[in-house]
Design a protein around this motif. Structure first.
Motif, PDB file in Angstrom:
ATOM      1  N   GLY A  66       0.777  -1.231   0.000  1.00 58.65           N
ATOM      2  CA  GLY A  66       0.000   0.000   0.000  1.00 58.65           C
ATOM      3  C   GLY A  66       0.811   1.284   0.000  1.00 58.65           C
ATOM      4  O   GLY A  66       0.242   2.370   0.052  1.00 58.65           O
ATOM      5  N   GLN A  67       2.110   1.172  -0.066  1.00 61.38           N
ATOM      6  CA  GLN A  67       2.963   2.362   0.017  1.00 61.38           C
ATOM      7  C   GLN A  67       3.451   2.781  -1.372  1.00 61.38           C
ATOM      8  O   GLN A  67       4.009   1.973  -2.105  1.00 61.38           O
ATOM      9  CB  GLN A  67       4.155   2.044   0.922  1.00 61.38           C
ATOM     10  N   TRP A  68       3.239   4.026  -1.697  1.00 56.98           N
ATOM     11  CA  TRP A  68       3.639   4.550  -3.003  1.00 56.98           C
ATOM     12  C   TRP A  68       5.117   4.911  -3.000  1.00 56.98           C
ATOM     13  O   TRP A  68       5.556   5.753  -2.215  1.00 56.98           O
ATOM     14  CB  TRP A  68       2.793   5.776  -3.345  1.00 56.98           C
ATOM     15  N   GLU A  69       5.891   4.268  -3.868  1.00 57.39           N
ATOM     16  CA  GLU A  69       7.322   4.552  -3.940  1.00 57.39           C
ATOM     17  C   GLU A  69       7.654   5.136  -5.309  1.00 57.39           C
ATOM     18  O   GLU A  69       7.268   4.584  -6.344  1.00 57.39           O
ATOM     19  CB  GLU A  69       8.132   3.259  -3.744  1.00 57.39           C
ATOM     20  N   PRO A  70       8.360   6.257  -5.336  1.00 53.24           N
ATOM     21  CA  PRO A  70       8.622   6.935  -6.610  1.00 53.24           C
ATOM     22  C   PRO A  70       9.536   6.149  -7.556  1.00 53.24           C
ATOM     23  O   PRO A  70      10.432   5.425  -7.126  1.00 53.24           O
ATOM     24  CB  PRO A  70       9.269   8.252  -6.197  1.00 53.24           C
ATOM     25  N   ILE A  71       9.275   6.299  -8.829  1.00 52.15           N
ATOM     26  CA  ILE A  71      10.157   5.797  -9.891  1.00 52.15           C
ATOM     27  C   ILE A  71      10.735   7.034 -10.577  1.00 52.15           C
ATOM     28  O   ILE A  71       9.979   7.886 -11.055  1.00 52.15           O
ATOM     29  CB  ILE A  71       9.384   4.961 -10.920  1.00 52.15           C
ATOM     30  N   VAL A  72      12.056   7.136 -10.568  1.00 46.98           N
ATOM     31  CA  VAL A  72      12.704   8.319 -11.139  1.00 46.98           C
ATOM     32  C   VAL A  72      13.327   7.982 -12.488  1.00 46.98           C
ATOM     33  O   VAL A  72      13.485   6.804 -12.849  1.00 46.98           O
ATOM     34  CB  VAL A  72      13.779   8.891 -10.186  1.00 46.98           C
ATOM     35  N   ALA A  73      13.665   9.027 -13.247  1.00 48.69           N
ATOM     36  CA  ALA A  73      14.207   8.827 -14.596  1.00 48.69           C
ATOM     37  C   ALA A  73      15.494   8.013 -14.549  1.00 48.69           C
ATOM     38  O   ALA A  73      15.680   7.091 -15.347  1.00 48.69           O
ATOM     39  CB  ALA A  73      14.438  10.174 -15.272  1.00 48.69           C
ATOM     40  N   SER A  74      16.390   8.356 -13.615  1.00 47.88           N
ATOM     41  CA  SER A  74      17.631   7.599 -13.443  1.00 47.88           C
ATOM     42  C   SER A  74      18.255   8.005 -12.115  1.00 47.88           C
ATOM     43  O   SER A  74      17.810   8.966 -11.473  1.00 47.88           O
ATOM     44  CB  SER A  74      18.609   7.873 -14.587  1.00 47.88           C
ATOM     45  N   LYS A  75      19.277   7.304 -11.700  1.00 48.80           N
ATOM     46  CA  LYS A  75      19.944   7.627 -10.442  1.00 48.80           C
ATOM     47  C   LYS A  75      20.527   9.035 -10.485  1.00 48.80           C
ATOM     48  O   LYS A  75      20.559   9.738  -9.478  1.00 48.80           O
ATOM     49  CB  LYS A  75      21.072   6.603 -10.183  1.00 48.80           C
ATOM     50  N   ASN A  76      20.977   9.428 -11.669  1.00 48.71           N
ATOM     51  CA  ASN A  76      21.560  10.758 -11.836  1.00 48.71           C
ATOM     52  C   ASN A  76      20.497  11.849 -11.951  1.00 48.71           C
ATOM     53  O   ASN A  76      20.820  13.021 -11.945  1.00 48.71           O
ATOM     54  CB  ASN A  76      22.428  10.810 -13.097  1.00 48.71           C
ATOM     55  N   ASP A  77      19.264  11.434 -12.125  1.00 48.13           N
ATOM     56  CA  ASP A  77      18.172  12.388 -12.326  1.00 48.13           C
ATOM     57  C   ASP A  77      17.062  12.054 -11.337  1.00 48.13           C
ATOM     58  O   ASP A  77      15.900  11.908 -11.691  1.00 48.13           O
ATOM     59  CB  ASP A  77      17.683  12.274 -13.774  1.00 48.13           C
ATOM     60  N   ALA A  78      17.459  11.950 -10.055  1.00 48.73           N
ATOM     61  CA  ALA A  78      16.566  11.403  -9.026  1.00 48.73           C
ATOM     62  C   ALA A  78      15.430  12.348  -8.648  1.00 48.73           C
ATOM     63  O   ALA A  78      14.509  11.950  -7.949  1.00 48.73           O
ATOM     64  CB  ALA A  78      17.376  11.027  -7.791  1.00 48.73           C
ATOM     65  N   ASP A  79      15.489  13.611  -9.094  1.00 49.65           N
ATOM     66  CA  ASP A  79      14.397  14.529  -8.798  1.00 49.65           C
ATOM     67  C   ASP A  79      13.277  14.425  -9.834  1.00 49.65           C
ATOM     68  O   ASP A  79      12.193  14.952  -9.648  1.00 49.65           O
ATOM     69  CB  ASP A  79      14.913  15.981  -8.777  1.00 49.65           C
ATOM     70  N   ASN A  80      13.576  13.742 -10.912  1.00 52.63           N
ATOM     71  CA  ASN A  80      12.626  13.625 -12.009  1.00 52.63           C
ATOM     72  C   ASN A  80      11.736  12.395 -11.787  1.00 52.63           C
ATOM     73  O   ASN A  80      12.055  11.295 -12.230  1.00 52.63           O
ATOM     74  CB  ASN A  80      13.405  13.515 -13.322  1.00 52.63           C
ATOM     75  N   VAL A  81      10.628  12.582 -11.092  1.00 55.16           N
ATOM     76  CA  VAL A  81       9.717  11.471 -10.794  1.00 55.16           C
ATOM     77  C   VAL A  81       8.809  11.196 -11.993  1.00 55.16           C
ATOM     78  O   VAL A  81       8.047  12.061 -12.421  1.00 55.16           O
ATOM     79  CB  VAL A  81       8.859  11.786  -9.541  1.00 55.16           C
ATOM     80  N   LEU A  82       8.918   9.996 -12.525  1.00 52.77           N
ATOM     81  CA  LEU A  82       8.106   9.622 -13.692  1.00 52.77           C
ATOM     82  C   LEU A  82       6.817   8.921 -13.297  1.00 52.77           C
ATOM     83  O   LEU A  82       5.850   8.920 -14.043  1.00 52.77           O
ATOM     84  CB  LEU A  82       8.918   8.698 -14.611  1.00 52.77           C
TER      85      LEU A  82
END
Length: 340
Positions: free
Chosen positions: A266-282
């Motif tokens: 039940g916990q929402w975990e972010p998927i980011v563009a890449s490790k180097n672009d971790a602020d970019n939540v897709l």
DNA sequence: GCGACAG
DNA sequence: ATCTTGTCGC
């Protein structure tokens, strides 16, 4: 954004989708006797090497339309590879008969590789369409005025698509009604290009629902939204085309990196563009319940903020891996397809 | 050999 | 997605 006349939207979209099997056929027929190309050469000429798998499976179909030419398509290693009738010896014999030397099961590509003429690459055009896809102004989505949630899915019987939209109440658990649309499909499944295969039947389905004044307030789409190599999955394209908020729900991860190491139910975990672009939540991954160890991959399609997206999807969970509207559409479309 | 790609 | 036999578990 007001909802446009979907008849017009459906017609103009269909006109923009290339005839990929015809394009492949033209390329394969152009290989001269005594020359070969690789599966990847053909995919590259179509515009994207990711299409290599489709090219190979299409040419290896038992009763395929290109059976008389496909012996001239070999592996990138030079190995002759498989043949549509299962007879790899016959493939080598056909090549030898045309003067293409086959030694130890391989063709010398430096000698016999045919350079396909450069032409219009249909998948390049589709990629740039996705990259520059016009996103209209988003209608301010009111979560408190949500009345209906639709779930969309497609099943297939050979080359016939059966799309279903299952309409649920705002509680996400009560089925109100469902709509069905059947249509022949021509565009193949290629990773990253799912929309061009499934949008036509979805749009025809929504045309029917618009005529009955039964368009839902939000659509859960089987596939991705922003969680896509070009940030333009089928859910985003569909929402932008019809002006209805959409959410992408995938059962497998197409792209991106999950930062957390352990998923809690039940916990929402972010998927980011890449490790180097971790602020970019897709998008997000979530484990719907303890019974499954396979999570879902959820991303914004069009016209919904992430907070509203999570609220809507959460209320649709009821003991299945998929949200109820998608689960119902999946089961119903599969049932109907099996009767065709 | 590895990685690997929605449906 | 579909193809496809048996098998495991509630």
């Amino acid at each position: 954004m007001a909802i446009p006349d979907l008849r017009t939207v459906a017609d103009s979209l269909r006109q923009r989708i290339p005839d990929l099997p015809a394009d492949l056929a033209r390329l394969v027929r152009s290989i001269p006797s005594g020359q070969v190309v690789t599966y990847g050469d053909l995919a590259k000429e179509l515009g994207d090497t990711v299409a290599s798998r489709w090219v190979a499976t299409y040419l290896l179909q038992p009763e395929g339309p290109l059976a008389d030419f496909s012996h001239r398509v070999v592996r990138s290693t030079g190995e002759v590879g498989l043949f549509h009738n299962g007879n790899v010896t016959e493939k080598a014999q056909l090549l030898l008969g045309e003067g293409t030397l086959v030694q130890n099961g391989r063709v010398d590509l430096n000698r016999f590789r045919w350079q396909l003429p450069a032409g219009i690459k249909p998948l390049v055009s589709l990629k740039s369409w996705q990259k520059d896809f016009p996103l209209p102004d988003e209608k301010r989505f009111q979560l408190d005025r949500l009345q209906s949630i639709g779930g969309l899915d497609v099943s297939y019987k050979e080359d016939t698509a059966v799309a279903v939209c299952s309409c649920f109440g705002s509680d996400g658990k009560q089925l109100k009604q469902h709509f069905v649309q059947t249509m022949p499909v021509n565009f193949p499944y290629i990773s990253g290009y799912l929309a061009f295969r499934e949008l036509p039947v979805y749009l025809e389905l929504l045309v029917q629902m618009q005529a009955n004044d039964q368009l839902p307030d939000v659509l859960l789409v089987d596939g991705n939204g922003k969680l896509h190599p070009r940030r333009m999955g089928i859910a985003t394209m569909l929402g932008a085309l019809v002006g209805i908020p959409t959410i992408g729900i995938a059962k497998n991860q197409l792209c991106g990196t999950i930062l957390c190491e352990h998923l809690n139910v039940g916990q929402w975990e972010p998927i980011v563009a890449s490790k180097n672009d971790a602020d970019n939540v897709l998008g997000y991954t979530i484990l719907p319940h303890a019974k499954t160890k396979n999570p879902l991959y959820v991303s914004v399609g069009f016209g919904v903020l992430e907070e509203a997206m999570q609220s809507i999807v959460d209320r649709c969970f009821a003991g299945h891996r998929s949200p109820e509207p998608i689960y119902h559409a999946d089961r119903e479309s599969r049932r109907i397809a099996s009767t065709l």
